[in-house]
Motif scaffolding. Sequence first.
Motif, PDB file in Angstrom:
ATOM      1  N   ASP A 168      24.914  32.399 -43.006  1.00  0.00           N
ATOM      2  CA  ASP A 168      23.969  32.455 -41.883  1.00  0.00           C
ATOM      3  C   ASP A 168      24.469  31.749 -40.624  1.00  0.00           C
ATOM      4  O   ASP A 168      23.829  31.851 -39.580  1.00  0.00           O
ATOM      5  N   TRP A 226      25.445  35.645 -39.434  1.00  0.00           N
ATOM      6  CA  TRP A 226      25.187  36.541 -40.542  1.00  0.00           C
ATOM      7  C   TRP A 226      25.534  37.995 -40.248  1.00  0.00           C
ATOM      8  O   TRP A 226      26.204  38.657 -41.042  1.00  0.00           O
ATOM      9  N   ASP A 227      25.062  38.521 -39.135  1.00  0.00           N
ATOM     10  CA  ASP A 227      25.155  39.964 -38.890  1.00  0.00           C
ATOM     11  C   ASP A 227      26.588  40.466 -38.976  1.00  0.00           C
ATOM     12  O   ASP A 227      26.872  41.454 -39.672  1.00  0.00           O
ATOM     13  N   PHE A 274      28.268  39.745 -42.603  1.00  0.00           N
ATOM     14  CA  PHE A 274      27.772  40.638 -43.648  1.00  0.00           C
ATOM     15  C   PHE A 274      28.278  42.063 -43.433  1.00  0.00           C
ATOM     16  O   PHE A 274      28.691  42.737 -44.387  1.00  0.00           O
ATOM     17  N   VAL A 295      22.373  30.737 -47.099  1.00  0.00           N
ATOM     18  CA  VAL A 295      22.009  32.134 -46.878  1.00  0.00           C
ATOM     19  C   VAL A 295      20.499  32.272 -47.140  1.00  0.00           C
ATOM     20  O   VAL A 295      20.016  31.887 -48.215  1.00  0.00           O
ATOM     21  N   HIS A 348      18.418  37.519 -46.288  1.00  0.00           N
ATOM     22  CA  HIS A 348      19.827  37.916 -46.280  1.00  0.00           C
ATOM     23  C   HIS A 348      20.374  38.064 -47.696  1.00  0.00           C
ATOM     24  O   HIS A 348      21.222  38.929 -47.956  1.00  0.00           O
TER      25      HIS A 348
END
Length: 459
Positions: free
Chosen positions: A167, A176-177, A180, A209, A213
């Motif tokens: 995160d 995160w985006d 991931f 996390v 998520h």
Amino acid sequence: MAVLSLCAGAAPAQSADLVVYGDYVLTMVPDEPVLENGAVVVRDGAIIAVGSRQTIDEQYIGAEAIAGTHRVVMPGLVNGHTHTAMTLFRGMVDDLDLMTWLNKYVFPMEGRFVTPEFVRIGTELACWEMIRGGTTSFVDMYFYPDDIARVVDRCGLRAVVASPHIDYPSPGFSGWDDSFAAAVDFVKRWQGKHPRITPAFAPHAPYTVSPDHLRATVEKAAELDAIVSMHLAEAPSESAYIAENFATTPVRHVQGLGLYNQRLIAAHMVQLDPNDIALTAASGVGAIHNPTSNMKLGAGISPVPAMLNAGVNVGLGTDGAASNNDLDLWEEVRLAALLHKVQTGDPTAVPALQALTMATRMGAVAARLGDKVGQLKPGMRADLIQVQLNKTRQLPLYDVVSHLVYVTDSSDVVTTVVDGKLLMRDREVLTIDEAALRASVARKSDEIRSALAATDDAS
């Protein structure tokens, strides 16, 4: 040197690529005794026969043979949890609790130094160390997984390469985006594409996390039928955080989010209660015991005997060299056998054979590689090692398994084979240029040493 068939009138001998001999062959097949004066036959990267030397010599002609005098042949070791590139942080800072170690030193130094070049050098150093020590498979979790995978491809080892997502900002990512999305892309690109490399998801831990998520990881892992590797129930600080924020344990927290329905490899598994252990057994989660790292960071002692009694597949891991500080899995085998004896007061808590099983057959199952490695039997991939048994410090020899657990260390491994390919012969690593590696490590460690000195001066 070819293996010749000298049995007159016998059926024509079959061809093989490699025959590996041993005064002893330890197959790690359940309830199969140690075979004396035996051999393992390899063709096209797979084991095609295991038997007595006489039978093998009568039935097979090998293009190459490895002599086995004073040696035991056994499956290669499985390192179920590590961070290979962190070899470059070996000994950087010691004697701290987990959260201080992570937040004050590791995360800042990673942010400053971890680049694709750093990962390539550190991973190659780790692979050299594991080949020398007889580790043939490992589960990795570190940044720039494509670079890790390419090093694994070159050095010849087998690996589950897990792409981390978290995160917070991390090397190469803002949060995160993007981390991931990169993990999803990595798994899609590598899945089923390489015979020795299995891609996986790696959400760092339940304290780094968020629940939403973690659910996203579960959804993608299920969609892609991918492995998930994560830190779980590692330290009291993690348990306190989960209890305060979610009123449960780390295991029940991630189980409620669906992770226990996936092919999960859970590293550490220290802070467990009986309900956690029952859930882990029922779900078939692979639990990886990291005794050296757990002790060094003061995280506690994993309830391994209770997990084994409940039917959990428990493997062994070194963790990264920043918290171990080496990748010698033989040390973890010995500690796994000894630590639980003193914790429980029961000298039978983890017998020698059980500890060795955790590093081979059971460890392979825990690492989701049990259909390929961990045992020497026809149909399995030819990942095997030879261990020397006649050094003066090893004498006398009464029991092979006892010696492997309580006497052997990484310097006793003389041959390493993965997928039928020789990676080390007579203690010489064949797939990595050691001199060039040493030069690269020296250059990178000089940079880190200078940064540490500046940090110490500032404080």
